[in-house]
Design a protein around this motif. Structure first.
Motif, mmCIF file in Angstrom:
data_model
loop_
_atom_site.group_PDB
_atom_site.id
_atom_site.type_symbol
_atom_site.label_atom_id
_atom_site.label_comp_id
_atom_site.label_asym_id
_atom_site.label_seq_id
_atom_site.Cartn_x
_atom_site.Cartn_y
_atom_site.Cartn_z
ATOM 1 N N LEU A 74 0.820 -1.212 0.000
ATOM 2 C CA LEU A 74 0.000 0.000 0.000
ATOM 3 C C LEU A 74 0.855 1.266 0.000
ATOM 4 C CD1 LEU A 74 -2.935 -0.931 2.411
ATOM 5 C CD2 LEU A 74 -3.042 -0.555 -0.058
ATOM 6 N N THR A 75 1.940 1.260 0.743
ATOM 7 C CA THR A 75 2.806 2.447 0.731
ATOM 8 C C THR A 75 3.495 2.595 -0.623
ATOM 9 O OG1 THR A 75 4.614 1.204 1.759
ATOM 10 C CG2 THR A 75 3.191 2.498 3.231
ATOM 11 N N ASP A 76 3.882 1.483 -1.237
ATOM 12 C CA ASP A 76 4.464 1.547 -2.580
ATOM 13 C C ASP A 76 3.436 2.056 -3.589
ATOM 14 O OD1 ASP A 76 6.914 0.685 -1.684
ATOM 15 O OD2 ASP A 76 6.628 -1.394 -2.316
ATOM 16 N N LEU A 77 2.196 1.578 -3.465
ATOM 17 C CA LEU A 77 1.125 2.041 -4.342
ATOM 18 C C LEU A 77 0.893 3.536 -4.166
ATOM 19 C CD1 LEU A 77 -1.161 1.402 -6.356
ATOM 20 C CD2 LEU A 77 -2.623 0.951 -4.372
ATOM 21 N N TRP A 78 0.929 4.017 -2.928
ATOM 22 C CA TRP A 78 0.753 5.441 -2.654
ATOM 23 C C TRP A 78 1.845 6.250 -3.355
ATOM 24 C CZ3 TRP A 78 3.555 9.353 -0.401
ATOM 25 C CH2 TRP A 78 2.849 10.511 -0.093
ATOM 26 N N VAL A 79 3.085 5.792 -3.264
ATOM 27 C CA VAL A 79 4.194 6.499 -3.912
ATOM 28 C C VAL A 79 3.988 6.528 -5.424
ATOM 29 C CG1 VAL A 79 6.674 6.402 -4.388
ATOM 30 C CG2 VAL A 79 5.856 6.041 -2.064
ATOM 31 N N VAL A 80 3.565 5.417 -6.004
ATOM 32 C CA VAL A 80 3.331 5.356 -7.454
ATOM 33 C C VAL A 80 2.185 6.286 -7.858
ATOM 34 C CG1 VAL A 80 2.547 3.842 -9.326
ATOM 35 C CG2 VAL A 80 4.301 3.056 -7.743
ATOM 36 N N LEU A 81 1.092 6.263 -7.101
ATOM 37 C CA LEU A 81 -0.047 7.129 -7.430
ATOM 38 C C LEU A 81 0.303 8.606 -7.323
ATOM 39 C CD1 LEU A 81 -3.033 5.218 -5.779
ATOM 40 C CD2 LEU A 81 -2.512 5.452 -8.220
ATOM 41 N N ILE A 82 1.003 8.973 -6.275
ATOM 42 C CA ILE A 82 1.416 10.368 -6.123
ATOM 43 C C ILE A 82 2.362 10.755 -7.251
ATOM 44 C CG2 ILE A 82 2.723 11.971 -4.663
ATOM 45 C CD1 ILE A 82 -0.116 11.409 -3.683
ATOM 46 N N GLY A 83 3.297 9.881 -7.579
ATOM 47 C CA GLY A 83 4.222 10.159 -8.678
ATOM 48 C C GLY A 83 3.505 10.326 -9.996
ATOM 49 N N ALA A 84 2.562 9.433 -10.283
ATOM 50 C CA ALA A 84 1.804 9.527 -11.530
ATOM 51 C C ALA A 84 0.984 10.805 -11.581
ATOM 52 C CB ALA A 84 0.907 8.306 -11.687
ATOM 53 N N SER A 85 0.372 11.169 -10.455
ATOM 54 C CA SER A 85 -0.439 12.395 -10.452
ATOM 55 C C SER A 85 0.435 13.643 -10.587
ATOM 56 C CB SER A 85 -1.319 12.468 -9.206
ATOM 57 O OG SER A 85 -0.533 12.563 -8.050
ATOM 58 N N LEU A 86 1.583 13.668 -9.928
ATOM 59 C CA LEU A 86 2.474 14.828 -10.058
ATOM 60 C C LEU A 86 3.025 14.958 -11.475
ATOM 61 C CD1 LEU A 86 4.518 14.656 -6.737
ATOM 62 C CD2 LEU A 86 2.894 16.426 -7.401
ATOM 63 N N LEU A 87 3.513 13.854 -12.017
ATOM 64 C CA LEU A 87 4.055 13.896 -13.377
ATOM 65 C C LEU A 87 2.959 14.167 -14.404
ATOM 66 C CD1 LEU A 87 6.622 10.975 -13.131
ATOM 67 C CD2 LEU A 87 7.120 13.411 -13.245
ATOM 68 N N GLY A 88 1.796 13.584 -14.222
ATOM 69 C CA GLY A 88 0.671 13.834 -15.114
ATOM 70 C C GLY A 88 0.236 15.281 -15.094
ATOM 71 N N THR A 89 0.170 15.846 -13.909
ATOM 72 C CA THR A 89 -0.206 17.255 -13.774
ATOM 73 C C THR A 89 0.828 18.148 -14.452
ATOM 74 O OG1 THR A 89 -1.307 16.790 -11.684
ATOM 75 C CG2 THR A 89 -0.720 19.077 -12.110
ATOM 76 N N TYR A 90 2.095 17.807 -14.310
ATOM 77 C CA TYR A 90 3.143 18.593 -14.940
ATOM 78 C C TYR A 90 3.051 18.526 -16.463
ATOM 79 C CZ TYR A 90 7.631 20.284 -16.506
ATOM 80 O OH TYR A 90 8.599 20.984 -17.159
ATOM 81 N N VAL A 91 2.832 17.324 -16.993
ATOM 82 C CA VAL A 91 2.733 17.152 -18.441
ATOM 83 C C VAL A 91 1.511 17.887 -18.998
ATOM 84 C CG1 VAL A 91 2.315 15.428 -20.259
ATOM 85 C CG2 VAL A 91 4.020 14.998 -18.496
ATOM 86 N N VAL A 92 0.383 17.756 -18.339
ATOM 87 C CA VAL A 92 -0.826 18.451 -18.796
ATOM 88 C C VAL A 92 -0.645 19.960 -18.708
ATOM 89 C CG1 VAL A 92 -3.267 18.871 -18.245
ATOM 90 C CG2 VAL A 92 -2.388 16.544 -18.295
ATOM 91 N N GLY A 93 -0.060 20.429 -17.612
ATOM 92 C CA GLY A 93 0.198 21.869 -17.475
ATOM 93 C C GLY A 93 1.135 22.385 -18.533
ATOM 94 N N SER A 94 2.157 21.610 -18.872
ATOM 95 C CA SER A 94 3.089 22.006 -19.921
ATOM 96 C C SER A 94 2.398 22.060 -21.283
ATOM 97 C CB SER A 94 4.269 21.042 -19.990
ATOM 98 O OG SER A 94 5.021 21.107 -18.810
ATOM 99 N N ALA A 95 1.518 21.090 -21.529
ATOM 100 C CA ALA A 95 0.808 21.056 -22.804
ATOM 101 C C ALA A 95 -0.155 22.244 -22.923
ATOM 102 C CB ALA A 95 0.047 19.745 -22.948
#
Length: 98
Positions: A74-95
Motif C-alpha cells: 500500500l505504501t508503494d502504491l501510494w508512492v506510485v499514485l502520487i508520482g503519476a499524479s504529479l508527473l501527469g499534472t506537470y505534463v498536462v500543465g506544460s501542454a
C-alpha cells in the motif's frame, strides 16, 4: 538499538543527504547566466528524487520494512499514485501552457 541498526540508519541518512545534494546540482543546472529557466528534465528529476526519498523514509524511518506485506504494498502504491499524479499534472500543465 543494535550497532547494525545504527549503521544501517547512518547509511540511509547518508543516501538521503546525497540525494538532496544531487537535487541541488540539478537545480543549479537550470540556472542560465543568473536566469532560472524551466526544464522538464530538472522537474521530472526533482519529482523522482522526492518519491525515492519518500519510499526510503517509509521503509527505514517509519518501520514499514518490517510491517505486513499488505502495508508495504500500500505504501508503494501510494508512492506510485502520487508520482503519476504529479508527473501527469506537470505534463498536462506544460501542454496547456504551450
Amino acid at each position: 538499538m543494535s550497532v547494525l541498526s545504527n549503521k544501517r540508519l547512518l547509511i540511509v541518512w547518508a543516501v538521503l543527504s546525497a540525494m538532496t545534494l544531487i537535487y541541488v546540482l540539478l537545480d543549479h543546472m537550470a540556472d542560465r547566466n543568473g536566469v532560472v529557466q524551466a526544464s522538464t528534465a530538472v522537474t521530472v528529476g526533482a519529482i523522482v528524487i522526492a518519491l525515492v526519498k519518500v519510499r526510503i523514509i517509509f521503509r527505514e524511518f517509519m518501520e514499514v520494512r518490517r510491517a505486513p506485506a499488505l502495508l508495504c504494498r500500500l505504501t508503494d502504491l501510494w508512492v506510485v499514485l502520487i508520482g503519476a499524479s504529479l508527473l501527469g499534472t506537470y505534463v498536462v500543465g506544460s501542454a496547456i501552457a504551450t
